[in-house]
Design an enzyme around this catalytic site. Structure first.
Site, PDB file in Angstrom:
ATOM      1  N   GLY A 289      -7.729  -4.604   6.900  1.00 19.12           N
ATOM      2  CA  GLY A 289      -7.120  -3.682   7.851  1.00 19.12           C
ATOM      3  C   GLY A 289      -7.884  -3.534   9.155  1.00 19.12           C
TER       4      GLY A 289
ATOM      5  CG  HIS B 108      -7.060  -3.062  -2.810  1.00 17.65           C
ATOM      6  ND1 HIS B 108      -7.636  -2.298  -1.823  1.00 17.65           N
ATOM      7  CD2 HIS B 108      -6.409  -4.066  -2.184  1.00 17.65           C
ATOM      8  CE1 HIS B 108      -7.335  -2.828  -0.652  1.00 17.65           C
ATOM      9  NE2 HIS B 108      -6.595  -3.907  -0.836  1.00 17.65           N
TER      10      HIS B 108
ATOM     11  CE  LYS C   5      -3.714  -2.607   2.055  1.00 20.46           C
ATOM     12  NZ  LYS C   5      -4.941  -2.627   2.827  1.00 20.46           N
TER      13      LYS C   5
ATOM     14  CD  GLU D 240      -6.926  -0.150   1.091  1.00 15.88           C
ATOM     15  OE1 GLU D 240      -5.850   0.034   0.490  1.00 15.88           O
ATOM     16  OE2 GLU D 240      -7.021  -0.855   2.119  1.00 15.88           O
TER      17      GLU D 240
ATOM     18  CD  GLU E 144      -7.886  -8.000  -0.644  1.00 15.70           C
ATOM     19  OE1 GLU E 144      -6.935  -8.349   0.059  1.00 15.70           O
ATOM     20  OE2 GLU E 144      -8.015  -6.846  -1.090  1.00 15.70           O
TER      21      GLU E 144
HETATM   22  P1  PGA Z   1      -4.793  -6.225   5.338  1.00 15.07           P
HETATM   23  O1  PGA Z   1      -4.971  -5.735   3.824  1.00 15.07           O
HETATM   24  O2  PGA Z   1      -4.036  -7.516   5.301  1.00 15.07           O
HETATM   25  O3  PGA Z   1      -4.043  -5.115   6.011  1.00 15.07           O
HETATM   26  O4  PGA Z   1      -6.166  -6.403   5.889  1.00 15.07           O
HETATM   27  C1  PGA Z   1      -5.246  -6.634   2.793  1.00 15.07           C
HETATM   28  C2  PGA Z   1      -5.408  -5.902   1.502  1.00 15.07           C
HETATM   29  O5  PGA Z   1      -5.900  -4.770   1.515  1.00 15.07           O
HETATM   30  O6  PGA Z   1      -5.028  -6.393   0.422  1.00 15.07           O
END
Ligand code: PGA
Length: 257
Positions: A173, A95, A11, A97, A167
């Site tokens: 996170g 992703h 990230k 995000e 995911e």
């Molecule tokens: P995380 O993130 O392991 O911090 O939950 C996973 C991701 O966003 O790919």
């Protein structure tokens, strides 16, 4: 048998020196270890240096995003050609995000995924439901639609190279993970969607990994599930110790499947 794949998504973390340091440490720690496929995805600014540090090792390089065009008036964007130029073999696409904070739609994700496969970069295509959608009982529908939209127009020859990352957005996170059984059920659903879109052989060949608060503690249970081929790791991938532990534990669990 599908080759397991563990991906580290760094990230927007690690300055250049920290990134190269981590890359070197991973090369050292994983030297001579049967680790399936290990991919690290640093920020754009350190891709080139990390690429040099991991060259000659079994670790592969991925980016966290890309534009679908090769070049042109797209201020601030990075193209597949640029990624290939510095040795990227993988790219994370769609992703959550990027979908949530940067407005990436299913159509944009599809353009990027198609562009990646056509250029010979392996896209790691992310899909997953929000907490609200899960509570509303919409997980299946959201995941099915996500997979269908992302893969539109990708041929049978191309799809077998694609990696899909399930995911659940609420698990990213947050420290909350889907139970291995629940995650496995969604992976199975994704294989059903692939069977519908392509055929059973494709569905059995495509690798699907789980992502969302993966840690050295929970990776074993996740990897033991029959439909899960690996993990997309965020927070726990930016420290050598935890990422190496995840990789080693994953491979051990895998060999016992
Ligand atoms: P995380 O993130 O392991 O911090 O939950 C996973 C991701 O966003 O790919």
């Amino acid at each position: 048998m599908r080759n397991p794949i563990i991906v580290g998504n760094w990230k927007m973390n690690l300055l250049l020196e920290e990134a190269t340091h981590l890359a070197l440490s991973l090369v050292r720690e994983l030297d001579g270890i049967e680790a399936g496929e290990v991919v690290i995805c640093p920020p754009y600014t350190s891709l080139s240096e990390v690429s040099k540090r991991i060259s000659g090792s079994s670790i592969r390089l991925g980016a966290q995003n890309m534009h679908w065009e090769d070049r042109g008036a797209y201020t601030g964007e990075i193209s597949p050609q640029f990624l290939l130029d510095i040795g990227c073999q993988y790219v994370i696409i769609g992703h959550s995000e990027r979908r949530q904070q940067f407005g990436e739609t299913g159509e944009v994700v599809n353009r990027k995924a198609k562009s990646a496969v056509s250029k010979g970069i392996i896209p790691i295509v992310c899909v997953g439901e929000t907490l609200f959608e899960r509570k509303e009982g919409k997980t299946e529908e959201v995941v099915r639609r996500g997979v269908e939209a992302s893969l539109k127009g990708i041929s049978r020859e191309e799809i077998v190279k694609v990696v899909i990352a399930y995911e659940p957005v609420w698990a990213i996170g947050t420290g909350n993970t889907a139970s291995p059984e629940d995650a496995n059920a969604v992976h199975r659903l994704i294989r059903q969607v692939l069977t519908h879109l392509y055929d059973e052989e494709v569905a059995q060949e495509v690798r699907i990994q789980y992502g969302g608060s993966v840690t050295p503690e929970n990776i074993e249970g996740i990897m033991k599930e029959p439909e899960i081929d690996g993990a997309l790791v965020g927070g726990a991938s930016i420290q050598s110790g935890s990422f190496v532990k995840i990789i080693k534990t994953a491979m051990k669990a895998r060999s016992r499947k």
